[in-house]
Design an enzyme around this catalytic site. Structure first.
Site, short mmCIF file in Angstrom:
data_model
loop_
_atom_site.label_atom_id
_atom_site.label_comp_id
_atom_site.label_asym_id
_atom_site.label_seq_id
_atom_site.Cartn_x
_atom_site.Cartn_y
_atom_site.Cartn_z
N GLY A 14 33.53 35.22 49.12
CA GLY A 14 34.20 36.13 50.05
C GLY A 14 33.25 37.09 50.76
N ASN A 90 34.19 37.92 44.23
CA ASN A 90 34.65 38.99 45.14
C ASN A 90 35.81 38.55 46.03
OD1 ASN A 90 34.04 41.51 46.92
ND2 ASN A 90 33.83 39.79 48.34
N SER A 143 40.23 46.21 40.23
CA SER A 143 40.66 47.33 41.09
C SER A 143 41.36 48.33 40.18
CB SER A 143 41.65 46.81 42.13
OG SER A 143 42.37 47.88 42.72
N TYR A 156 49.21 41.63 43.43
CA TYR A 156 47.77 41.96 43.50
C TYR A 156 47.33 42.60 42.18
CZ TYR A 156 43.50 44.32 45.16
OH TYR A 156 42.20 44.76 45.31
N ALA A 158 48.68 42.46 39.23
CA ALA A 158 48.69 41.53 38.08
C ALA A 158 47.45 40.64 38.09
CB ALA A 158 49.97 40.69 38.11
N1 LIG Z 1 38.56 47.45 49.85
C1 LIG Z 1 39.11 48.08 48.81
O1 LIG Z 1 39.65 49.20 48.94
C2 LIG Z 1 39.08 47.46 47.43
C3 LIG Z 1 39.48 48.22 46.33
C4 LIG Z 1 39.45 47.66 45.06
C5 LIG Z 1 39.04 46.35 44.89
N2 LIG Z 1 38.67 45.62 45.98
C6 LIG Z 1 38.26 44.23 45.77
O2 LIG Z 1 36.99 44.01 46.38
C7 LIG Z 1 36.93 42.69 46.90
C8 LIG Z 1 36.52 42.69 48.36
O3 LIG Z 1 37.41 43.48 49.13
P1 LIG Z 1 37.19 43.71 50.71
O4 LIG Z 1 37.93 44.94 51.07
O5 LIG Z 1 35.75 43.58 51.04
O6 LIG Z 1 38.02 42.47 51.30
P2 LIG Z 1 37.70 41.39 52.44
O7 LIG Z 1 39.05 40.95 52.95
O8 LIG Z 1 36.71 41.91 53.42
O9 LIG Z 1 37.03 40.20 51.65
C9 LIG Z 1 37.74 39.18 51.02
C10 LIG Z 1 37.08 37.87 51.38
O10 LIG Z 1 37.67 36.84 50.59
C11 LIG Z 1 37.74 35.67 51.39
N3 LIG Z 1 38.75 34.75 50.86
C12 LIG Z 1 40.10 34.94 50.83
N4 LIG Z 1 40.70 33.85 50.31
C13 LIG Z 1 39.71 32.98 49.98
C14 LIG Z 1 39.71 31.68 49.40
N5 LIG Z 1 40.85 31.06 49.07
N6 LIG Z 1 38.53 31.07 49.21
C15 LIG Z 1 37.36 31.67 49.56
N7 LIG Z 1 37.30 32.89 50.11
C16 LIG Z 1 38.47 33.54 50.32
C17 LIG Z 1 38.11 36.20 52.77
O11 LIG Z 1 37.84 35.25 53.80
C18 LIG Z 1 37.24 37.45 52.84
O12 LIG Z 1 35.97 37.17 53.43
C19 LIG Z 1 38.29 42.06 46.61
O13 LIG Z 1 38.23 41.34 45.40
C20 LIG Z 1 39.21 43.26 46.44
O14 LIG Z 1 40.33 42.96 45.64
C21 LIG Z 1 38.67 46.15 47.25
#
Ligand SMILES: NC(=O)c1ccc[n+]([C@@H]2O[C@H](COP(=O)([O-])OP(=O)(O)OC[C@H]3O[C@@H](n4cnc5c(N)ncnc54)[C@H](O)[C@@H]3O)[C@@H](O)[C@H]2O)c1
Length: 252
Positions: A14, A90, A143, A156, A158
């Site tokens: 990701g 990620n 998270s 999410y 869960a």
């Molecule tokens: N941004 C926040 O506030 C936050 C807070 C807590 C946890 N997180 C966690 O951090 C991580 C990144 O978050 P972000 O904000 O950078 O999100 P983001 O949407 O920028 O990144 C997620 C990526 O996952 C990829 N993806 C989705 N489904 C996929 C699949 N089936 N196969 C391969 N790739 C896939 C998407 O194309 C995207 O590039 C996530 O795991 C999220 O749960 C984020």
């Protein structure tokens, strides 16, 4: 303390967009690791940025829910950059919002398949090489929605609780062979995806309830990930590391 990841290959799922995956890739790459990105969409913008910074990098388009495609993608990466020793799980679906009755079974299934089973698929594909090397680092993006729950985020939340179970179990399964597994639990991080569903009034309210009065920047998470991926973090395993500016502290 100087973190040196020279000679290691890191796989980040990701990392196509301008989110945490890209920040992690840059930080790990600057510490010396070769970087592979696996995403359902084209990640060539990220790999171009990595290469501009002198980092050896490649990317593969792959849906992490498809176990066979994941195995194939990991073997392609191995041919290009060598066996993977650092895995950052990620990739996630973050945008399922609504109370329990409003989240369809199809959305539940998709969230579990991507966030939980997808992370297990990628880990399974790299695990034998880590065992053989006698060294590995596996990180799961959880998270505070996974540690504390979140109204309107049942599916999410869960799945983010689920990856904590994965991290703890893998810590036990890989500990003797030099593999650590941990989960990271951020509060809100300022990424484009988070900005899409946190309205400005919600953001202000949430910041007021946070000790630092601020959200994390992607680099805050990337710095933690770089440390946990290093030799220096060899004794930290099976843990959930919260990084939320104190958002989960009791306030009144
Ligand atoms: N941004 C926040 O506030 C936050 C807070 C807590 C946890 N997180 C966690 O951090 C991580 C990144 O978050 P972000 O904000 O950078 O999100 P983001 O949407 O920028 O990144 C997620 C990526 O996952 C990829 N993806 C989705 N489904 C996929 C699949 N089936 N196969 C391969 N790739 C896939 C998407 O194309 C995207 O590039 C996530 O795991 C999220 O749960 C984020």
């Amino acid at each position: 303390m100087k973190i040196n990841l020279t000679g290691k290959t890191a796989l980040i799922t990701g990392g196509a967009g301008d989110g945490l995956g890209r920040a992690d890739a840059l930080a790990l790459g600057k510490a010396g690791a070769k970087i592979a990105i696996l995403d359902i969409v084209d990640a060539s913008e990220t790999t171009a940025l990595l290469k501009e910074n002198g980092i050896e990098a490649c990317s593969v388009i792959c849906d992490i829910t498809n176990e066979n495609d994941v195995m194939e993608a990991v073997s392609k990466i191995k041919e290009t950059l060598g066996a993977i020793q650092i895995l950052i799980n990620n990739a996630s679906i973050l945008d399922t919002v609504g109370f329990l009755g409003d989240i369809s079974p199809a959305k539940w299934k998709r969230d579990v398949e991507v966030n939980l089973i997808g992370s297990a698929n990628v880990t399974r594909a790299v695990w034998p090489d880590m065992l053989e090397a006698g060294w590995g680092r596996v990180l799961f993006m959880s998270s505070i929605a996974g540690t504390l729950g979140g109204a309107g985020q049942t599916s999410y939340s869960a799945t983010k609780a689920g990856v904590i179970g994965l991290a703890k179990s893998l810590a036990l399964e890989g500990g003797k062979q030099g593999i650590t597994a941990n989960a990271i639990a951020p509060g809100v991080v300022e990424t484009k995806t988070a900005g899409e569903f946190i309205r400005p009034d919600m953001a202000e309210r949430m910041k007021k309830q946070t000790a630092t009065r601020s959200f994390a920047k992607p680099d805050d998470i990337a710095n933690l990930i770089t440390f946990l991926s290093s030799e220096q973090a060899r004794h930290i395993t099976g843990q959930v590391i919260t990084i939320d500016g104190g958002a989960s502290l009791f306030t009144f």
